[in-house]
Design a protein around this motif. Structure first.
Motif, PDB file in Angstrom:
ATOM      1  N   MET A   1     -12.378   2.877   6.428  1.00 38.03           N
ATOM      2  CA  MET A   1     -11.199   2.673   7.272  1.00 38.03           C
ATOM      3  C   MET A   1     -10.678   4.042   7.750  1.00 38.03           C
ATOM      4  SD  MET A   1      -7.881   0.310   6.562  1.00 38.03           S
ATOM      5  CE  MET A   1      -8.479   0.020   4.945  1.00 38.03           C
ATOM      6  N   GLU A   2     -10.527   4.204   8.988  1.00 39.96           N
ATOM      7  CA  GLU A   2     -10.036   5.469   9.536  1.00 39.96           C
ATOM      8  C   GLU A   2      -8.538   5.370   9.781  1.00 39.96           C
ATOM      9  OE1 GLU A   2     -10.518   9.383  10.670  1.00 39.96           O
ATOM     10  OE2 GLU A   2     -11.977   8.031   9.781  1.00 39.96           O
ATOM     11  N   ASN A   3      -7.800   6.163   9.048  1.00 42.51           N
ATOM     12  CA  ASN A   3      -6.352   6.143   9.232  1.00 42.51           C
ATOM     13  C   ASN A   3      -5.884   7.433   9.876  1.00 42.51           C
ATOM     14  OD1 ASN A   3      -5.455   3.667   8.303  1.00 42.51           O
ATOM     15  ND2 ASN A   3      -5.783   4.305   6.172  1.00 42.51           N
ATOM     16  N   ASN A   4      -5.166   7.311  10.926  1.00 43.07           N
ATOM     17  CA  ASN A   4      -4.599   8.500  11.545  1.00 43.07           C
ATOM     18  C   ASN A   4      -3.082   8.492  11.459  1.00 43.07           C
ATOM     19  OD1 ASN A   4      -7.069   9.627  12.332  1.00 43.07           O
ATOM     20  ND2 ASN A   4      -7.175   8.122  14.000  1.00 43.07           N
ATOM     21  N   GLY A   5      -2.547   7.546  10.672  1.00 45.51           N
ATOM     22  CA  GLY A   5      -1.101   7.418  10.554  1.00 45.51           C
ATOM     23  C   GLY A   5      -0.521   8.544   9.712  1.00 45.51           C
ATOM     24  N   PRO A   6       0.763   8.460   9.397  1.00 39.53           N
ATOM     25  CA  PRO A   6       1.432   9.470   8.575  1.00 39.53           C
ATOM     26  C   PRO A   6       0.729   9.634   7.235  1.00 39.53           C
ATOM     27  CG  PRO A   6       3.011   7.944   9.523  1.00 39.53           C
ATOM     28  CD  PRO A   6       1.654   7.381   9.816  1.00 39.53           C
ATOM     29  N   ARG A   7       0.780  10.850   6.719  1.00 38.43           N
ATOM     30  CA  ARG A   7       0.095  11.169   5.460  1.00 38.43           C
ATOM     31  C   ARG A   7       1.081  11.036   4.300  1.00 38.43           C
ATOM     32  NH1 ARG A   7      -4.164  14.660   7.324  1.00 38.43           N
ATOM     33  NH2 ARG A   7      -4.205  15.990   5.484  1.00 38.43           N
ATOM     34  N   ILE A   8       0.672  10.273   3.317  1.00 42.63           N
ATOM     35  CA  ILE A   8       1.550  10.057   2.163  1.00 42.63           C
ATOM     36  C   ILE A   8       0.880  10.553   0.896  1.00 42.63           C
ATOM     37  CG2 ILE A   8       2.687   8.314   0.713  1.00 42.63           C
ATOM     38  CD1 ILE A   8       3.198   6.668   3.132  1.00 42.63           C
ATOM     39  N   LEU A   9       1.625  11.349   0.125  1.00 40.39           N
ATOM     40  CA  LEU A   9       1.124  11.842  -1.163  1.00 40.39           C
ATOM     41  C   LEU A   9       1.793  11.059  -2.288  1.00 40.39           C
ATOM     42  CD1 LEU A   9      -0.317  13.899  -3.013  1.00 40.39           C
ATOM     43  CD2 LEU A   9       1.693  15.378  -2.742  1.00 40.39           C
ATOM     44  N   ILE A  10       0.983  10.482  -3.148  1.00 38.60           N
ATOM     45  CA  ILE A  10       1.539   9.732  -4.285  1.00 38.60           C
ATOM     46  C   ILE A  10       1.348  10.547  -5.552  1.00 38.60           C
ATOM     47  CG2 ILE A  10       1.325   7.628  -5.665  1.00 38.60           C
ATOM     48  CD1 ILE A  10       0.161   6.334  -3.066  1.00 38.60           C
ATOM     49  N   ILE A  11       2.450  10.800  -6.279  1.00 39.66           N
ATOM     50  CA  ILE A  11       2.358  11.509  -7.567  1.00 39.66           C
ATOM     51  C   ILE A  11       2.849  10.559  -8.657  1.00 39.66           C
ATOM     52  CG2 ILE A  11       2.947  13.609  -8.823  1.00 39.66           C
ATOM     53  CD1 ILE A  11       3.852  14.831  -6.175  1.00 39.66           C
ATOM     54  N   ASP A  12       1.913  10.022  -9.415  1.00 37.98           N
ATOM     55  CA  ASP A  12       2.265   9.069 -10.467  1.00 37.98           C
ATOM     56  C   ASP A  12       1.153   9.100 -11.505  1.00 37.98           C
ATOM     57  OD1 ASP A  12       2.853   6.828 -12.060  1.00 37.98           O
ATOM     58  OD2 ASP A  12       3.862   5.837 -10.374  1.00 37.98           O
ATOM     59  N   ASP A  13       1.524   9.068 -12.769  1.00 37.26           N
ATOM     60  CA  ASP A  13       0.480   9.154 -13.786  1.00 37.26           C
ATOM     61  C   ASP A  13      -0.148   7.797 -14.111  1.00 37.26           C
ATOM     62  OD1 ASP A  13       3.021   8.576 -14.794  1.00 37.26           O
ATOM     63  OD2 ASP A  13       2.337   8.942 -16.836  1.00 37.26           O
ATOM     64  N   GLU A  14       0.445   6.710 -13.640  1.00 32.72           N
ATOM     65  CA  GLU A  14      -0.108   5.389 -13.940  1.00 32.72           C
ATOM     66  C   GLU A  14      -1.193   5.027 -12.924  1.00 32.72           C
ATOM     67  OE1 GLU A  14       0.695   3.352 -16.391  1.00 32.72           O
ATOM     68  OE2 GLU A  14       2.357   4.526 -17.224  1.00 32.72           O
ATOM     69  N   THR A  15      -2.439   4.932 -13.396  1.00 32.95           N
ATOM     70  CA  THR A  15      -3.536   4.646 -12.462  1.00 32.95           C
ATOM     71  C   THR A  15      -3.369   3.295 -11.782  1.00 32.95           C
ATOM     72  OG1 THR A  15      -4.728   4.143 -14.475  1.00 32.95           O
ATOM     73  CG2 THR A  15      -5.438   6.089 -13.270  1.00 32.95           C
ATOM     74  N   GLN A  16      -2.837   2.310 -12.521  1.00 28.23           N
ATOM     75  CA  GLN A  16      -2.661   0.976 -11.934  1.00 28.23           C
ATOM     76  C   GLN A  16      -1.726   1.035 -10.725  1.00 28.23           C
ATOM     77  OE1 GLN A  16      -4.053  -1.910 -12.723  1.00 28.23           O
ATOM     78  NE2 GLN A  16      -5.315  -0.916 -14.295  1.00 28.23           N
ATOM     79  N   ILE A  17      -0.627   1.771 -10.899  1.00 28.17           N
ATOM     80  CA  ILE A  17       0.347   1.880  -9.813  1.00 28.17           C
ATOM     81  C   ILE A  17      -0.264   2.630  -8.639  1.00 28.17           C
ATOM     82  CG2 ILE A  17       2.607   2.830  -9.181  1.00 28.17           C
ATOM     83  CD1 ILE A  17       3.526   1.280 -11.344  1.00 28.17           C
ATOM     84  N   ARG A  18      -0.981   3.708  -8.957  1.00 21.35           N
ATOM     85  CA  ARG A  18      -1.604   4.491  -7.888  1.00 21.35           C
ATOM     86  C   ARG A  18      -2.589   3.635  -7.107  1.00 21.35           C
ATOM     87  NH1 ARG A  18      -3.079   9.259 -11.475  1.00 21.35           N
ATOM     88  NH2 ARG A  18      -5.105   9.203 -10.416  1.00 21.35           N
ATOM     89  N   ARG A  19      -3.355   2.837  -7.849  1.00 20.19           N
ATOM     90  CA  ARG A  19      -4.364   2.006  -7.192  1.00 20.19           C
ATOM     91  C   ARG A  19      -3.713   1.028  -6.212  1.00 20.19           C
ATOM     92  NH1 ARG A  19      -9.000  -1.632 -10.079  1.00 20.19           N
ATOM     93  NH2 ARG A  19      -7.438  -3.256 -10.115  1.00 20.19           N
ATOM     94  N   PHE A  20      -2.692   0.337  -6.683  1.00 23.98           N
ATOM     95  CA  PHE A  20      -2.120  -0.683  -5.790  1.00 23.98           C
ATOM     96  C   PHE A  20      -1.362  -0.041  -4.643  1.00 23.98           C
ATOM     97  CE2 PHE A  20       2.180  -2.213  -5.139  1.00 23.98           C
ATOM     98  CZ  PHE A  20       2.960  -1.644  -6.132  1.00 23.98           C
ATOM     99  N   LEU A  21      -0.754   1.131  -4.883  1.00 28.63           N
ATOM    100  CA  LEU A  21      -0.072   1.821  -3.785  1.00 28.63           C
ATOM    101  C   LEU A  21      -1.086   2.306  -2.751  1.00 28.63           C
ATOM    102  CD1 LEU A  21       2.715   3.958  -5.517  1.00 28.63           C
ATOM    103  CD2 LEU A  21       2.996   1.978  -4.011  1.00 28.63           C
ATOM    104  N   ARG A  22      -2.195   2.845  -3.276  1.00 26.21           N
ATOM    105  CA  ARG A  22      -3.223   3.356  -2.363  1.00 26.21           C
ATOM    106  C   ARG A  22      -3.718   2.230  -1.458  1.00 26.21           C
ATOM    107  NH1 ARG A  22      -6.674   5.799  -6.056  1.00 26.21           N
ATOM    108  NH2 ARG A  22      -7.835   3.854  -6.189  1.00 26.21           N
ATOM    109  N   VAL A  23      -4.048   1.112  -2.084  1.00 24.07           N
ATOM    110  CA  VAL A  23      -4.574  -0.017  -1.320  1.00 24.07           C
ATOM    111  C   VAL A  23      -3.539  -0.524  -0.316  1.00 24.07           C
ATOM    112  CG1 VAL A  23      -5.309  -2.423  -1.471  1.00 24.07           C
ATOM    113  CG2 VAL A  23      -6.159  -0.738  -3.119  1.00 24.07           C
ATOM    114  N   ALA A  24      -2.329  -0.746  -0.813  1.00 25.27           N
ATOM    115  CA  ALA A  24      -1.305  -1.352   0.048  1.00 25.27           C
ATOM    116  C   ALA A  24      -0.917  -0.413   1.184  1.00 25.27           C
ATOM    117  CB  ALA A  24      -0.088  -1.718  -0.790  1.00 25.27           C
ATOM    118  N   LEU A  25      -0.711   0.875   0.871  1.00 19.34           N
ATOM    119  CA  LEU A  25      -0.246   1.795   1.910  1.00 19.34           C
ATOM    120  C   LEU A  25      -1.342   2.076   2.943  1.00 19.34           C
ATOM    121  CD1 LEU A  25       1.967   4.295  -0.115  1.00 19.34           C
ATOM    122  CD2 LEU A  25       2.690   2.402   1.347  1.00 19.34           C
ATOM    123  N   SER A  26      -2.589   2.252   2.473  1.00 23.84           N
ATOM    124  CA  SER A  26      -3.617   2.510   3.494  1.00 23.84           C
ATOM    125  C   SER A  26      -3.822   1.282   4.360  1.00 23.84           C
ATOM    126  CB  SER A  26      -4.942   3.004   2.888  1.00 23.84           C
ATOM    127  OG  SER A  26      -5.083   2.590   1.573  1.00 23.84           O
TER     128      SER A  26
END
Lengths: 227, 517
Positions: A1-26
């Motif tokens: 998937m090619e995203n050219n939208g705004p760039r978001i940096l997620i800083i969180d130590d919980e892999t589960q949260i990072r995973r779902f945020l990554r999927v949902a936000l992209s």
């Protein structure tokens, strides 16, 4: 998937949260990078040059507030805090240190997306328009006029100034301190009762049902936001 | 007791002899005036009077001495030849002997009487001291207060420094209470006390064991063994010690032992009751955890696996949505449960710190309704807030949680379309907030139990909950110094009312802003 939208940096130590945020936000068109520690986060903030940072307060290596402070030393990038209910005080400190907004875990995706949009809009200067519309409310900065369903609402100077501050930060939470500082001045930043009185007055003028406000939303213990 | 000793001192002093002398002298002077009318026999009878008097007043010895003096005076002044003793006077040895006899008998009689009076006075004192102690220790039930009362009572009636030694957790004697100073309790004295504790016999001063010790130590014995030691250091007396005080002290020790034992047993009873209570709570917590966490988890796992395994897209969009809603509801329910457990834990651990600021209850209730979301949107809510409601100093977040729990409760225990009413008004120095529904009532006896942990009403409505919501409300309200209670409405339904004290009042005056627009 090619995203050219705004760039978001997620800083969180919980892999589960990072995973779902990554999927949902992209999926919503954002370009996402996620890291698990504060150090990596600070590095990535420089290398990845994000348009927005989502920061969890409970990091294993550096205090979340410290991350906010260090970021703010050189960057104005919007920061959205992820906190839990038990970190109320830390959250307020983070906001007063320069974080832009927060969501409390567990949060709904819609809520987080709304916060992200509000923060990005604010940076892009989208609010620097002469007239803003909030549902049935229209705020005309040029003529200092507020109307509801076309009817003008008379506000005192102080009331107007409060609404104006909330409106130019629309969708973003403004802490008690920052509102008091902006309207009454720095020496009044702990007089929360002023806000209680004024917000009550404003709601009686602006809201259809002051007990169930739709525009001026209270964030208990934190501040207010205008929707 | 002090006056008793003074009386005893009297009988050994020379005052009775001086007074007796004086009486004999006066009698002699008196008789010398009237002797002309009296015969010698009568005169001798007159000398019997001082003997009787001193016998009655001071006992045998002064009476005998008075008798001797009387005989001498009689012989010298009235028996011819006057002012001299002759052999003929030997006849009067008879009257002398009678004088002696009368003095002796009367004296010993009066001695006995006096002893009896003394004894019964002593008894009365002891009994009233014991009574005072027993009354005082019956009135208190804390160990410290019991010990205090024993020490002060014993010290008060014994004229000395009283110490109470009780074994600590390691079974070593420890000073628990002292009336006045206790620095006499050095290693040696403590060794004596330990000996008493081991043997269960009194020792120390005025006893056969360790008589050289400074103080006297008595065991506090009960059927269960020796509970502790009562030690007393008598204030230094100039007079010989009172032999009765040891039995009295023993009586004190017996009473003290009973009282200490009673207090100990009462404490143990309380502890075991608390243990039973915590056992009950643990069971309730387990039941609640297994039920309230597992039920939503089951629905979440069931729905999710259904969706994941749905390779062939059997579920219609509506069905998928239904399943997703199930997951969301289950997760929200678990979240609520965890929040409740955390709130309860915060309350119980004493970690709850009020973060007081000025709160607008109207504002907070709006937030609470928002937070409850869908479950409340379809409900008619009647919010009645008194005009000009003052701001209140409180922890806004806790008050918000309080409203959420109360509203949630009111919603759950009433039919889906029935009305909820919230009333806020000022009542003197407090705000009174009532949340009422139109659901089924609660049995009068259960009205106060609804605030107990894990107490749940049986309701015809299928109610899910933790049984913690109202217990948390009670904790939050009490942390603010308010009250909370439940009552049945006259027209059906239940009202839960709580109060929040208006400790400080906000003037309501807000300056206009400093900076111009």
């Amino acid at each position: 998937m090619e995203n050219n939208g705004p760039r978001i940096l997620i800083i969180d130590d919980e892999t589960q949260i990072r995973r779902f945020l990554r999927v949902a936000l992209s999926s919503h068109g954002y370009l996402v990078k996620d890291v698990g520690t504060g150090k990596e986060g600070l590095d990535a903030a420089a290398m990845f040059s994000p348009d927005l940072v989502v920061l969890d307060l409970g990091l294993p290596d550096i205090d979340g507030i410290e991350v906010v402070r260090q970021l703010r030393e050189w960057s104005k990038v919007p920061i959205i805090i992820l906190s839990v209910k038990e970190q109320e005080q830390v959250k307020i400190t983070a906001l007063d240190c320069g974080a832009d907004d927060y969501v409390t875990k567990p949060f709904g995706m819609g809520e987080l997306l709304a916060r992200i949009r509000a923060a990005l809009r604010h940076v892009s200067g989208a609010e620097e328009q002469p007239v803003l519309q909030f549902g049935d409310l229209t705020i005309d900065f040029v003529h200092r006029r507020i109307t509801r369903d076309g009817n003008e609402i008379k506000l005192t100077l102080t009331e107007y100034e409060l609404v104006r501050n909330l409106a130019i930060n629309a969708g973003k939470v403004l802490t008690h301190k920052s509102l008091l500082r902006a309207v009454w001045g720095p020496s009044y930043e702990n007089e929360v009762q002023y806000l209680r009185v004024y917000i009550g007055q404003i709601r009686r003028k602006l809201e259809h049902d002051p007990s169930r406000p739709r525009h001026i939303i209270t964030e208990p213990g934190v501040g207010y936001r205008l929707l | 007791m002090a006056t008793d000793r003074a009386a005893q001192r009297h009988s050994t002093s020379i005052i009775p002899y001086l007074v007796s002398c004086l009486m004999v002298l006066l009698m002699t002077v008196f008789i010398s005036f009237v002797s002309a009318f009296l015969g010698l026999v009568n005169i001798s009878l007159f000398y019997l009077l001082p003997v009787l008097l001193s016998a009655a007043r001071w006992g045998t010895l002064p009476a005998v001495i008075t008798g001797i003096m009387g005989t001498i005076a009689f012989d010298l002044f009235f028996v011819p030849p006057i002012y001299s003793f002759t052999v003929e006077d030997l006849r009067y040895l008879i009257s002398f002997a009678i004088f002696m006899l009368v003095g002796f008998i009367t004296g010993s009689l009066s001695d006995r009487l006096k002893k009896q009076v003394n004894y019964s006075q002593q008894r009365e004192k002891s009994v009233s001291a014991l009574y005072a102690l027993s009354r005082d220790i019956a009135a208190v039930d804390k160990m410290d207060a019991v010990l205090e009362s024993i020490a002060s009572n014993v010290a008060g009636s014994m004229d000395g420094q009283v110490i109470l030694l009780l074994p600590n957790e390691k079974a070593a004697l420890e000073l628990k209470k002292a009336s006045g100073y206790h620095d006499f309790l050095n290693e040696k004295e403590l060794a004596v006390a330990n000996w008493v504790f081991e043997k269960g016999q009194k020792a120390g001063r005025e006893t056969e064991n360790f008589g050289a010790a400074a103080a006297l130590y008595l065991p506090l014995s009960t059927e269960q063994g020796t509970l502790g030691i009562l030690g007393i250091l008598f204030n230094e007396d100039k007079v010989p010690s009172d032999p009765d005080r040891i039995p009295l002290l023993e009586a004190f020790a017996g009473l003290a032992a009973i009282a200490i034992n009673r207090t100990k047993l009462a404490g143990q009873a309380r502890e075991s009751l608390a243990l039973v209570e915590s056992e009950r709570l643990r069971t309730a917590l387990f039941n609640s955890l297994s039920h309230d966490l597992r039920t939503p988890l089951s629905s979440i796992i069931g729905a999710v696996t259904g969706l994941i395994e749905d390779q062939n897209v059997i579920y219609s969009p509506e069905a998928r949505n239904e399943l997703l809603q199930t997951i969301l509801q289950g997760a929200k329910r678990m979240n609520r449960f965890v929040s409740n457990l955390l709130d309860m834990a915060r309350l119980e651990s004493g970690m709850l710190k009020l973060n007081k600021e000025w709160c607008d209850l109207q504002d907070i209730i709006g937030v609470a309704i928002n937070r409850l979301g869908e479950s409340i949107i379809r409900r008619p809510i009647d919010i009645n807030i008194q005009e000009d409601l003052p701001l209140i100093q409180a922890d806004c977040l806790l008050i918000e949680q309080l409203f959420i729990n109360l509203l949630d409760n009111a919603l759950k225990y009433s039919e889906a379309d029935s009305k909820i009413a919230v009333t806020i008004r000022r009542q003197g120095k407090q705000l009174e907030i009532a949340v009422a529904n139109r659901g089924p009532g609660i049995a009068e006896t259960d009205l106060s139990k609804v605030f107990d942990k894990f107490y749940r009403l049986s309701s015809p409505l299928q109610v899910s909950g933790t049984g913690l919501g109202l217990a948390i409300c009670k904790g939050f309200v009490e942390a603010h110094g308010g009250n909370i209670w439940a009552e049945n409405n006259k027209l059906g339904g239940v009202t839960i009312t709580f109060t929040l004290p208006l400790t400080k009042q906000f003037s309501g005056i807000v300056p206009a802003m400093n900076e111009g627009v």
